[in-house]
Design a protein around this motif. Sequence first.
Motif, PDB file in Angstrom:
ATOM      1  N   LYS A   1       0.812  -1.220   0.000  1.00 14.35           N
ATOM      2  CA  LYS A   1       0.000   0.000   0.000  1.00 14.35           C
ATOM      3  C   LYS A   1       0.848   1.274   0.000  1.00 14.35           C
TER       4      LYS A   1
ATOM      5  N   GLU B   1       1.796 -12.032   5.067  1.00 14.89           N
ATOM      6  CA  GLU B   1       0.474 -12.121   5.693  1.00 14.89           C
ATOM      7  C   GLU B   1      -0.467 -12.943   4.798  1.00 14.89           C
TER       8      GLU B   1
ATOM      9  N   THR C   1       2.563  -9.052  -0.883  1.00  9.33           N
ATOM     10  CA  THR C   1       2.110  -7.679  -0.668  1.00  9.33           C
ATOM     11  C   THR C   1       2.131  -7.193   0.780  1.00  9.33           C
TER      12      THR C   1
ATOM     13  N   ALA D   1      -3.258 -12.488   3.156  1.00 10.15           N
ATOM     14  CA  ALA D   1      -3.698 -11.940   1.865  1.00 10.15           C
ATOM     15  C   ALA D   1      -2.614 -12.085   0.816  1.00 10.15           C
ATOM     16  N   SER D   2      -1.386 -11.902   1.206  1.00  6.14           N
ATOM     17  CA  SER D   2      -0.340 -11.986   0.191  1.00  6.14           C
ATOM     18  C   SER D   2       0.074 -13.434  -0.052  1.00  6.14           C
TER      19      SER D   2
ATOM     20  N   LYS E   1       0.421   2.413  -7.663  1.00 10.39           N
ATOM     21  CA  LYS E   1       0.653   0.971  -7.597  1.00 10.39           C
ATOM     22  C   LYS E   1       1.306   0.424  -8.868  1.00 10.39           C
TER      23      LYS E   1
ATOM     24  N   PRO F   1      -2.559 -10.940  -5.505  1.00 11.28           N
ATOM     25  CA  PRO F   1      -3.733 -11.087  -4.641  1.00 11.28           C
ATOM     26  C   PRO F   1      -4.726  -9.955  -4.896  1.00 11.28           C
ATOM     27  N   VAL F   2      -6.016 -10.268  -4.814  1.00  6.33           N
ATOM     28  CA  VAL F   2      -7.032  -9.293  -5.230  1.00  6.33           C
ATOM     29  C   VAL F   2      -8.147  -9.143  -4.195  1.00  6.33           C
ATOM     30  N   GLY F   3      -8.367  -7.907  -3.771  1.00  6.82           N
ATOM     31  CA  GLY F   3      -9.514  -7.563  -2.943  1.00  6.82           C
ATOM     32  C   GLY F   3     -10.355  -6.537  -3.686  1.00  6.82           C
ATOM     33  N   ASP F   4     -10.004  -5.256  -3.533  1.00  5.58           N
ATOM     34  CA  ASP F   4     -10.675  -4.202  -4.295  1.00  5.58           C
ATOM     35  C   ASP F   4     -10.262  -4.197  -5.769  1.00  5.58           C
ATOM     36  N   GLY F   5      -9.187  -4.866  -6.087  1.00  4.68           N
ATOM     37  CA  GLY F   5      -8.750  -4.961  -7.476  1.00  4.68           C
ATOM     38  C   GLY F   5      -7.847  -3.830  -7.931  1.00  4.68           C
ATOM     39  N   VAL F   6      -7.357  -3.041  -6.984  1.00  3.60           N
ATOM     40  CA  VAL F   6      -6.559  -1.877  -7.388  1.00  3.60           C
ATOM     41  C   VAL F   6      -5.083  -2.236  -7.578  1.00  3.60           C
ATOM     42  N   ILE F   7      -4.588  -3.195  -6.777  1.00  2.00           N
ATOM     43  CA  ILE F   7      -3.219  -3.657  -7.057  1.00  2.00           C
ATOM     44  C   ILE F   7      -3.197  -4.284  -8.456  1.00  2.00           C
TER      45      ILE F   7
ATOM     46  N   ASN G   1      -4.186  -2.098   6.130  1.00  2.00           N
ATOM     47  CA  ASN G   1      -2.882  -1.772   5.539  1.00  2.00           C
ATOM     48  C   ASN G   1      -2.831  -0.400   4.878  1.00  2.00           C
TER      49      ASN G   1
ATOM     50  N   SER H   1      -6.982  -8.509   4.388  1.00  2.00           N
ATOM     51  CA  SER H   1      -6.665  -7.438   3.424  1.00  2.00           C
ATOM     52  C   SER H   1      -7.354  -7.622   2.082  1.00  2.00           C
ATOM     53  N   ILE H   2      -7.887  -8.807   1.848  1.00  4.80           N
ATOM     54  CA  ILE H   2      -8.624  -9.010   0.594  1.00  4.80           C
ATOM     55  C   ILE H   2     -10.068  -9.399   0.891  1.00  4.80           C
TER      56      ILE H   2
HETATM   57  C1  PLP Z   1      -4.731  -4.266  -0.104  1.00  2.00           C
HETATM   58  C2  PLP Z   1      -4.016  -5.535  -0.128  1.00  2.00           C
HETATM   59  C3  PLP Z   1      -4.244  -6.488  -1.122  1.00  2.00           C
HETATM   60  C4  PLP Z   1      -5.287  -6.336  -2.206  1.00  2.00           C
HETATM   61  O1  PLP Z   1      -5.235  -5.144  -2.930  1.00  2.00           O
HETATM   62  P1  PLP Z   1      -6.530  -4.599  -3.674  1.00  2.00           P
HETATM   63  O2  PLP Z   1      -6.110  -3.394  -4.364  1.00  2.00           O
HETATM   64  O3  PLP Z   1      -7.538  -4.328  -2.569  1.00  2.00           O
HETATM   65  O4  PLP Z   1      -7.019  -5.669  -4.562  1.00  2.00           O
HETATM   66  C5  PLP Z   1      -3.482  -7.639  -1.109  1.00  2.00           C
HETATM   67  N1  PLP Z   1      -2.570  -7.862  -0.145  1.00  2.00           N
HETATM   68  C6  PLP Z   1      -2.339  -6.984   0.844  1.00  2.00           C
HETATM   69  C7  PLP Z   1      -1.323  -7.307   1.873  1.00  2.00           C
HETATM   70  C8  PLP Z   1      -3.045  -5.784   0.883  1.00  2.00           C
HETATM   71  O5  PLP Z   1      -2.823  -4.943   1.882  1.00  2.00           O
END
Ligand code: PLP
Length: 404
Positions: A106, A338, A386, A340-341, A209, A230-236, A132, A291-292
């Motif tokens: 982030k 972590e 991440t 999410a990553s 990013k 890794p994808v949550g909001d999809g911005v990475i 994060n 985080s996702i």
């Molecule tokens: C935010 C985050 C993600 C996902 O990013 P998005 O932009 O929300 O898809 C993945 N891993 C970690 C550690 C993050 O903090």
Amino acid sequence: MIEGESFYYRCIDCGREYRIEPDLMLCPECSRRQGSDKPLRGVLEVVIARPTGGDVYSLLPVEREYFPSIPVGNTPMWRPLRVRAKYGFEKLYLKDDTLNPTGSFKDRASYLVAAFAKKYGFKSITVASTGNAASSMAGVGAAAGIRVKIFIPSSAPRAKMVQSYQYGAEVTLVEGTYDEAFDESIRYTRVHGGLNRNTAYNPMTIEGKKTVSIEIFNQLGYAPDYIFVPVGDGVILSGVYKGFKDLMKSGFIGRMPVIYGVQAEGSSAICRALKAGDFGKPVVARTVADSISVEIPRGGYYALKALKEFNGRCITVSDDEILGAQRELASLSGLFAEPASAAAYAGFLKVTGNLGVVEREEGSFLRGKSGGGGIKASDTVVVLLTGSGLKDIDAAARGVGIKI
Ligand SMILES: *Cc1c(COP(=O)(O)O)cnc(C)c1O
């Protein structure tokens, strides 16, 4: 094309172009059509008017002098030899963004947002986050001397909370989900002013990013064949695409890598949309990978469009697969990420048909297989890590079956 500007905005929905202005966050036309419970409409993409050199700063829309003095980015690319040996991928790399100053990817977005705030004279920045983005903005804001106000769910991992307080941010704990924190922070900015750093909402988040792709290209000397994100909001994911798009536009690379978005089974809005063609009704998100954990992926339309345009893929992994991957990655490479990553690493194992090999054949190397998912042993594969494992030790403890 905006006359006289090296960088300008283009709406990803209608294509209208705008001059970069401090208070312009979304396309005014398309954001009026915002559906409730949908990803953000009218997200603005930064367009580079003229191709430039391949160094990171020349590809960013804020001049170097405005960036705070905190060493964001330039993270290492690991050659995880034991992982390579186990599965037979000769050119597997780990892009280690856990080593950013606040411990997560982030920081790339926060760094550009802080520079933008400095350039346009903002004194405060507000952000909603699963943890994060908040701790990141707090830390980068501290270096920049900008007041940071954050909204995070009260259920966020404690380390991310404590970090934010340490950096001196003003913290509001939201008794609800990240999605509720998101809406609350937008209301706050409307009333109190300042710059809002919410992901996808602020165009500098995608743009910041993208620097990871430029680094990966510079570190390898070429574009990889595959990247797991890794994808949550999809911005990475969007940022990774944006970076390679800019590299293509500038003539540095000839084709887009195949990008795998990896989501948790319990939070998979973007994978579902890629399958269905569009976003449906939100589903309650539940995953160990906080985080996702996202119900409405705010950057969903950009991510979906890029996945479709460049033949990207999206896959899901279970919480057990995530925690198993986290443990294997740590014990096999020394990189503690972590959940999410670690999901990205779980995705790599799953696509290549190697999930479960961990459990069955502990200690026996050269038994895994390459070739799964069409990925060849000689292909260059990058897994994007991440966030640091220290960000959420409760989840990590669960993964190794101990009580703390
Ligand atoms: C935010 C985050 C993600 C996902 O990013 P998005 O932009 O929300 O898809 C993945 N891993 C970690 C550690 C993050 O903090």
